[in-house]
Design a protein around this motif. Structure first.
Motif, PDB file in Angstrom:
ATOM      1  N   PRO A  88      60.198  47.696  57.519  1.00 56.71           N
ATOM      2  CA  PRO A  88      59.548  46.476  57.890  1.00 56.71           C
ATOM      3  C   PRO A  88      60.501  46.050  59.221  1.00 56.71           C
ATOM      4  N   PRO A  89      59.973  44.986  59.870  1.00 53.35           N
ATOM      5  CA  PRO A  89      58.798  44.026  59.473  1.00 53.35           C
ATOM      6  C   PRO A  89      57.453  44.470  59.805  1.00 53.35           C
ATOM      7  N   LEU A  90      57.357  45.791  60.653  1.00 52.05           N
ATOM      8  CA  LEU A  90      55.963  46.078  60.966  1.00 52.05           C
ATOM      9  C   LEU A  90      55.333  46.693  59.372  1.00 52.05           C
ATOM     10  N   GLY A  91      56.215  47.397  58.848  1.00 52.87           N
ATOM     11  CA  GLY A  91      55.453  48.106  57.587  1.00 52.87           C
ATOM     12  C   GLY A  91      55.861  47.166  56.358  1.00 52.87           C
ATOM     13  N   PRO A  92      55.689  47.461  55.103  1.00 52.79           N
ATOM     14  CA  PRO A  92      55.710  46.864  53.979  1.00 52.79           C
ATOM     15  C   PRO A  92      57.030  46.360  53.777  1.00 52.79           C
ATOM     16  N   GLY A  93      57.067  45.357  53.098  1.00 57.95           N
ATOM     17  CA  GLY A  93      58.490  44.809  52.417  1.00 57.95           C
ATOM     18  C   GLY A  93      59.028  43.645  53.172  1.00 57.95           C
ATOM     19  N   ASP A  95      58.339  39.544  54.867  1.00 61.63           N
ATOM     20  CA  ASP A  95      57.461  38.435  54.665  1.00 61.63           C
ATOM     21  C   ASP A  95      56.225  38.439  55.519  1.00 61.63           C
ATOM     22  N   PRO A  96      55.268  38.101  54.887  1.00 58.53           N
ATOM     23  CA  PRO A  96      53.665  38.057  55.622  1.00 58.53           C
ATOM     24  C   PRO A  96      53.747  37.586  57.070  1.00 58.53           C
ATOM     25  N   VAL A  97      54.248  36.481  57.300  1.00 59.79           N
ATOM     26  CA  VAL A  97      54.183  35.855  58.789  1.00 59.79           C
ATOM     27  C   VAL A  97      55.108  36.688  59.707  1.00 59.79           C
ATOM     28  N   ASP A  98      56.176  37.127  59.182  1.00 60.58           N
ATOM     29  CA  ASP A  98      56.924  38.000  59.996  1.00 60.58           C
ATOM     30  C   ASP A  98      56.404  39.387  60.240  1.00 60.58           C
ATOM     31  N   ARG A  99      55.502  39.788  59.273  1.00 59.57           N
ATOM     32  CA  ARG A  99      54.773  41.024  59.465  1.00 59.57           C
ATOM     33  C   ARG A  99      53.561  41.021  60.863  1.00 59.57           C
ATOM     34  N   LEU A 100      53.046  39.715  60.366  1.00 57.66           N
ATOM     35  CA  LEU A 100      52.080  39.222  61.455  1.00 57.66           C
ATOM     36  C   LEU A 100      52.633  39.324  62.746  1.00 57.66           C
ATOM     37  N   ILE A 101      53.619  38.529  63.005  1.00 59.60           N
ATOM     38  CA  ILE A 101      54.166  38.698  64.152  1.00 59.60           C
ATOM     39  C   ILE A 101      54.797  39.990  64.746  1.00 59.60           C
ATOM     40  N   LEU A 145      47.223  37.245  56.423  1.00 59.99           N
ATOM     41  CA  LEU A 145      46.989  35.900  56.253  1.00 59.99           C
ATOM     42  C   LEU A 145      46.889  35.419  54.904  1.00 59.99           C
ATOM     43  N   GLY A 146      46.113  36.236  54.206  1.00 55.61           N
ATOM     44  CA  GLY A 146      45.982  35.708  52.822  1.00 55.61           C
ATOM     45  C   GLY A 146      47.195  35.708  51.930  1.00 55.61           C
ATOM     46  N   GLN A 147      47.925  36.812  52.153  1.00 50.27           N
ATOM     47  CA  GLN A 147      49.432  36.991  51.354  1.00 50.27           C
ATOM     48  C   GLN A 147      50.277  35.787  51.993  1.00 50.27           C
ATOM     49  N   ALA A 148      50.287  35.529  53.137  1.00 38.95           N
ATOM     50  CA  ALA A 148      51.031  34.347  53.772  1.00 38.95           C
ATOM     51  C   ALA A 148      50.690  32.895  52.856  1.00 38.95           C
ATOM     52  N   ASP A 149      49.576  32.676  52.422  1.00 39.98           N
ATOM     53  CA  ASP A 149      49.126  31.508  51.726  1.00 39.98           C
ATOM     54  C   ASP A 149      49.630  30.209  52.593  1.00 39.98           C
ATOM     55  N   GLN A 203      53.658  35.558  69.348  1.00 41.98           N
ATOM     56  CA  GLN A 203      54.368  35.200  68.216  1.00 41.98           C
ATOM     57  C   GLN A 203      54.401  33.355  68.242  1.00 41.98           C
ATOM     58  N   SER A 204      54.278  32.853  69.328  1.00 41.24           N
ATOM     59  CA  SER A 204      54.173  31.547  69.503  1.00 41.24           C
ATOM     60  C   SER A 204      53.050  31.078  68.872  1.00 41.24           C
ATOM     61  N   LEU A 205      51.799  31.629  68.793  1.00 45.93           N
ATOM     62  CA  LEU A 205      50.608  31.605  68.151  1.00 45.93           C
ATOM     63  C   LEU A 205      50.826  31.481  66.683  1.00 45.93           C
ATOM     64  N   ILE A 206      51.339  32.593  66.139  1.00 44.88           N
ATOM     65  CA  ILE A 206      51.454  32.882  64.691  1.00 44.88           C
ATOM     66  C   ILE A 206      52.446  31.662  64.079  1.00 44.88           C
ATOM     67  N   GLU A 207      53.582  31.392  64.980  1.00 44.57           N
ATOM     68  CA  GLU A 207      54.560  30.567  64.497  1.00 44.57           C
ATOM     69  C   GLU A 207      53.871  29.190  64.144  1.00 44.57           C
ATOM     70  N   ARG A 208      53.061  28.827  65.212  1.00 40.47           N
ATOM     71  CA  ARG A 208      52.371  27.465  65.045  1.00 40.47           C
ATOM     72  C   ARG A 208      51.227  27.347  64.077  1.00 40.47           C
ATOM     73  N   LEU A 209      50.697  28.560  63.629  1.00 40.16           N
ATOM     74  CA  LEU A 209      49.794  28.472  62.795  1.00 40.16           C
ATOM     75  C   LEU A 209      50.611  28.491  61.240  1.00 40.16           C
ATOM     76  N   ALA A 210      51.774  29.117  61.155  1.00 42.81           N
ATOM     77  CA  ALA A 210      52.536  29.024  59.990  1.00 42.81           C
ATOM     78  C   ALA A 210      53.270  27.770  60.057  1.00 42.81           C
ATOM     79  N   ARG A 211      53.510  27.057  60.940  1.00 40.62           N
ATOM     80  CA  ARG A 211      53.978  25.516  61.097  1.00 40.62           C
ATOM     81  C   ARG A 211      55.747  26.054  61.054  1.00 40.62           C
ATOM     82  N   ARG A 212      55.860  26.945  61.682  1.00 43.12           N
ATOM     83  CA  ARG A 212      57.399  27.169  61.699  1.00 43.12           C
ATOM     84  C   ARG A 212      58.175  26.429  63.066  1.00 43.12           C
TER      85      ARG A 212
END
Length: 212
Positions: A88-93, A95-101, A145-149, A203-212
Motif C-alpha cells: 500500500p497505498p498503491l496495493g491493497p491495505g 484507505d480507498p481514497v489514498d489508493r485512488l490518489i 470509488l465504491g469502497q470509499a463510500d 491528487q487535487s481532483l480526488i481530494e476535492r471529490l473526497a472533500r478532504r
C-alpha cells in the motif's frame, strides 16, 4: 476484492523454445531502446543482436510496431500486479481514497515514462487506439470509488470520466503529428516536470471529490 488482471491481449499457448525466443527478443529490445532509443530499433537490428533469424522476429511480432506493443503489454502486466498485490497505498491495505490518489500518481508516471514505446507501438497507417490501458483503470477506479463510500451519484459515469482524465493526456500526445524537434522537447517535458504537474492535479481532483 480487487480487480482481475487485464492484459492487452490473451497470449497464445507457446512451446518452450518459442517462449524462450520471445523473452530473448523482449530483453534485447529493452536493451536497444535504453542504448539507442526507440526510433533506432529495427526488425533486422533486433534479430541480429538477439542472434535469431529475421523470420523468427516476424513470426513473433508481425511488424516493427508489434515489438513495442509486446513490450508495453509486458510492462502493463507488471504494473497491474503491483496494483493488485503490491504494498500500500498503491496495493491493497490502504484507505480507498489514498489508493485512488496513489493509483493516479503511479499511472501518470507509468504512461509518461513509456510514451516513446507507446508511440512506436502505433501502426503508421492505423488509428490511435482508444487508450493505453483503460480496460484495467476504469474497473479499478470504479471499485475504489465504491469502497470509499463518498456519497457521489452515478459512480460508473464518474469512473469513466476519471479514467479519461488519467489516460487522456497520453492519448493526445500519441495522436499529435509532431516534428522531430517538437517530439524531443515533449519527451524532455515528460521526463521533467510534466509528470509531477499531472500527478498533483490528479491528487487535487480526488481530494476535492473526497472533500478532504
Amino acid at each position: 476484492m480487487d480487480s482481475p488482471l487485464v492484459p492487452f491481449g490473451k497470449p497464445p499457448a507457446e512451446r518452450a523454445d518459442a517462449a524462450r525466443n520471445r523473452e530473448v527478443l523482449l530483453c534485447t529490445a529493452r536493451a536497444m531502446i535504453a542504448e539507442l532509443g526507440a526510433d533506432h530499433v529495427t526488425m533486422d537490428g533486433l534479430a541480429e543482436r538477439a542472434g535469431l533469424g529475421k523470420g523468427t522476429v516476424f513470426r513473433r511480432f508481425g511488424t516493427r510496431a508489434g515489438i513495442f506493443r509486446a513490450l508495453l503489454d509486458a510492462e502493463e502486466q507488471r504494473f497491474q500486479c503491483g496494483v493488485l498485490s503490491g504494498p500500500p497505498p498503491l496495493g491493497p491495505g490502504a484507505d480507498p481514497v489514498d489508493r485512488l490518489i496513489a493509483y493516479g500518481r503511479a499511472r501518470t508516471g507509468f504512461l509518461l515514462e513509456r510514451h516513446d514505446i507507446a508511440r512506436a507501438g502505433l501502426e503508421r497507417k492505423g488509428a490511435v487506439p482508444p487508450a493505453t490501458g483503460p480496460s484495467f483503470s476504469r474497473p479499478h477506479i470504479r471499485m475504489l470509488l465504491g469502497q470509499a463510500d463518498l456519497d457521489l451519484p452515478d459512480l460508473d459515469s464518474l469512473a469513466l470520466q476519471l479514467t479519461s482524465a488519467l489516460e487522456g493526456p497520453l492519448l493526445l500526445f500519441l495522436a499529435a503529428e509532431l516534428p522531430d524537434a517538437a517530439a524531443d522537447a515533449a519527451a524532455e517535458r515528460c521526463q521533467g516536470g510534466l509528470g509531477t504537474v499531472l500527478a498533483d492535479s490528479w491528487q487535487s481532483l480526488i481530494e476535492r471529490l473526497a472533500r478532504r
